[in-house]
Design a protein around this motif. Structure first.
Motif, PDB file in Angstrom:
ATOM      1  N   TYR A 265       0.789  -1.430   0.115  1.00 48.71           N
ATOM      2  CA  TYR A 265      -0.072  -0.086   0.332  1.00 48.71           C
ATOM      3  C   TYR A 265       0.846   1.484   0.094  1.00 48.71           C
ATOM      4  O   TYR A 265       1.369   1.688   0.656  1.00 48.71           O
ATOM      5  N   ALA A 266       0.746   1.663  -0.830  1.00 50.06           N
ATOM      6  CA  ALA A 266       1.745   2.773  -1.128  1.00 50.06           C
ATOM      7  C   ALA A 266       3.052   2.860  -1.447  1.00 50.06           C
ATOM      8  O   ALA A 266       3.423   2.155  -1.267  1.00 50.06           O
ATOM      9  N   ASN A 267       3.633   3.514  -0.202  1.00 50.72           N
ATOM     10  CA  ASN A 267       4.973   2.839  -0.458  1.00 50.72           C
ATOM     11  C   ASN A 267       5.458   2.097   1.019  1.00 50.72           C
ATOM     12  O   ASN A 267       6.740   1.520   1.760  1.00 50.72           O
ATOM     13  N   ASP A 268       4.763   1.121   1.412  1.00 54.38           N
ATOM     14  CA  ASP A 268       4.657   0.057   2.539  1.00 54.38           C
ATOM     15  C   ASP A 268       4.259  -0.721   2.040  1.00 54.38           C
ATOM     16  O   ASP A 268       3.568  -1.027   0.976  1.00 54.38           O
ATOM     17  N   THR A 269       5.316  -2.022   2.750  1.00 51.87           N
ATOM     18  CA  THR A 269       5.093  -3.532   2.424  1.00 51.87           C
ATOM     19  C   THR A 269       5.261  -4.342   3.081  1.00 51.87           C
ATOM     20  O   THR A 269       6.149  -3.775   4.235  1.00 51.87           O
ATOM     21  N   ILE A 270       4.269  -4.902   3.494  1.00 49.89           N
ATOM     22  CA  ILE A 270       4.118  -5.977   4.706  1.00 49.89           C
ATOM     23  C   ILE A 270       3.622  -7.999   4.126  1.00 49.89           C
ATOM     24  O   ILE A 270       3.086  -7.573   3.215  1.00 49.89           O
ATOM     25  N   PHE A 271       4.895  -8.594   4.897  1.00 55.11           N
ATOM     26  CA  PHE A 271       4.886  -9.692   4.454  1.00 55.11           C
ATOM     27  C   PHE A 271       4.466 -10.482   5.029  1.00 55.11           C
ATOM     28  O   PHE A 271       4.273 -10.535   6.700  1.00 55.11           O
TER      29      PHE A 271
ATOM     30  N   LYS B 180      13.801   1.275   9.362  1.00 57.71           N
ATOM     31  CA  LYS B 180      12.442   1.869   9.508  1.00 57.71           C
ATOM     32  C   LYS B 180      11.960   0.293  10.288  1.00 57.71           C
ATOM     33  O   LYS B 180      10.291   0.677   9.882  1.00 57.71           O
ATOM     34  N   SER B 181      11.865  -0.915   8.884  1.00 57.70           N
ATOM     35  CA  SER B 181      11.489  -2.218   9.213  1.00 57.70           C
ATOM     36  C   SER B 181      10.963  -2.814  10.401  1.00 57.70           C
ATOM     37  O   SER B 181      12.527  -2.745  11.631  1.00 57.70           O
ATOM     38  N   GLY B 182      10.230  -4.082  10.699  1.00 56.83           N
ATOM     39  CA  GLY B 182       9.689  -4.110  12.131  1.00 56.83           C
ATOM     40  C   GLY B 182       9.784  -5.454  11.838  1.00 56.83           C
ATOM     41  O   GLY B 182       9.281  -5.943  10.279  1.00 56.83           O
TER      42      GLY B 182
ATOM     43  N   ASN C 259      18.370  -7.565  10.585  1.00 54.78           N
ATOM     44  CA  ASN C 259      18.655  -6.212  10.783  1.00 54.78           C
ATOM     45  C   ASN C 259      17.696  -5.213  11.033  1.00 54.78           C
ATOM     46  O   ASN C 259      17.677  -4.446  10.492  1.00 54.78           O
ATOM     47  N   CYS C 260      16.429  -5.989  11.703  1.00 55.63           N
ATOM     48  CA  CYS C 260      15.573  -4.626  12.091  1.00 55.63           C
ATOM     49  C   CYS C 260      15.171  -4.750  13.301  1.00 55.63           C
ATOM     50  O   CYS C 260      15.428  -5.873  14.119  1.00 55.63           O
ATOM     51  N   SER C 261      13.815  -3.482  13.951  1.00 52.37           N
ATOM     52  CA  SER C 261      13.942  -3.620  15.312  1.00 52.37           C
ATOM     53  C   SER C 261      12.246  -4.811  15.414  1.00 52.37           C
ATOM     54  O   SER C 261      11.112  -5.581  14.286  1.00 52.37           O
TER      55      SER C 261
END
Length: 365
Positions: free
Chosen positions: A61-67, A98-100, A119-121
């Protein structure tokens, strides 16, 4: 023959260019294609949802990506490889800061190791995405508070209007119709013809059956004119005056109570008498009354004792602040009595325990 000169481009699209969204979609589709190929080769397993078991592996969605996928170490490695290939192919860089990463049903140690591998939060549930809390209980009112507060006033009014039409519209398609329009005579017998705007729910079928049983007890007269009749007035016609009398009949009967007549004869300021009248009728906005009127109250306990609920009888007669005042008043009147907790009975009790004379005059101020 001269070969045409080739144009070489040295700059990309400017910010705000109308082609920029299309370029973003082309690049994002490449990432989507990598995920589809990984799923096809059984290198990545998505998450099945719905009764049809539709597998969802990625949402953009827009500039967001969810796996989305099964919580496994193999999926974690596959995501890492997919993002690494995407960086090489598109010359773009993934902002892992900025990834989680989050997972359900796994230990905190496993989730921490997986987040470190990527390498993400580490996400903490619930988290907010597009203004909606993810991972929260949708049955809790607190979950929807941040969303409701962001709804524009016009949209809120529209939703309330639709809600009222749905709640108060009922299931009948024959509202405001006369009896003549709800059926017909067949073989000199009245037969009801009721229609509903939708199939009845299980809990509504019993109500509808009881309703039909009630109306079948009434005999429909063929020779009597079918019309609306307002029974609150002798003329049968609706008037504002008759409606007002009907609504205030109980209040008028209450005002004729000898105890309330005694209240208006006391030599006290009118605002005190009005306050006492509201107290005797349990009309004060105590926490218990507010809760009964569907007003959200965080804590219904009394602010003085913290044990009992804040209702009129307790607040004015039995708290640690009000109870000593009543004992001092009884001592001043030189009487002893067990006073009721109900405000109205408490008020009327004074008239019965005082025989007259000086004590009665003191009580009446």
């Amino acid at each position: 023959m001269v070969a045409p000169r080739r144009n070489s481009h040295h700059k990309g699209l400017r910010q705000g260019d109308p082609l920029a969204p299309f370029l973003s979609n082309i690049v994002a589709e490449a990432l989507n294609g990598l995920v589809r190929e990984a799923v096809k080769r059984n290198l990545y397993r998505g998450f099945s949802v719905g009764s049809n078991r539709v597998e969802v592996s990625i949402l953009q969605y827009a500039n967001d990506t969810i796996f989305f996928g099964k919580a496994s170490q193999g999926n974690v490695r596959a995501i890492k490889a997919i993002l690494w290939i995407f960086e090489l192919a598109s010359s773009l860089k993934i902002n892992f800061a900025k990834s989680g990463f989050g997972a359900f049903g796994m230990t905190e140690r496993w989730k921490s190791d997986a987040a470190s591998w990527l390498n993400c939060s580490l996400l903490s549930f619930p988290f907010v995405y597009l203004g909606i809390p993810i991972g929260a209980n949708p049955r809790r009112v607190q979950m929807w508070d941040p969303i409701i507060k962001k709804i524009p006033k016009k949209v809120e009014d529209k939703l309330v209007s639709l809600q009222r039409k749905f709640l108060w519209g009922g299931v009948s398609q024959q509202q405001n119709q006369t009896i003549q329009q709800l059926g017909d005579f067949k073989d000199n017998e009245w037969e009801w013809n009721l229609s509903w705007r939708r199939p009845l729910f299980d809990n509504e079928i019993t109500m509808a059956s009881n309703f039909l049983r009630d109306i079948e007890r009434n005999t429909i007269q063929r020779n009597i004119r079918d019309e609306w009749e307002w029974k609150a007035d002798q003329s049968g016609q609706y008037t504002v005056q008759s409606a007002y009398k009907l609504m205030t009949r109980e209040a008028i009967e209450g005002e004729r109570d000898p105890g309330f007549e005694e209240l208006w004869n006391l030599t006290v300021p009118i605002k005190v008498a009005v306050f006492a009248l509201r107290l005797l009728g349990d009309k004060l906005p105590t926490k218990v009354n507010l809760y009964k009127r569907q007003v959200e109250v965080a804590d219904r306990r009394c602010p003085f004792c913290g044990n009992m609920e804040e209702e009129a009888g307790h607040l004015f007669f039995t708290t640690t602040k009000s109870f000593p005042i009543w004992w001092e008043s009884l001592s001043w009147l030189n009487i002893s009595a067990a006073l009721p907790i109900d405000p109205r009975q408490h008020f009327l009790h004074h008239g019965s325990i005082l025989a007259g004379g000086t004590r009665t005059n003191r009580w009446k101020c």
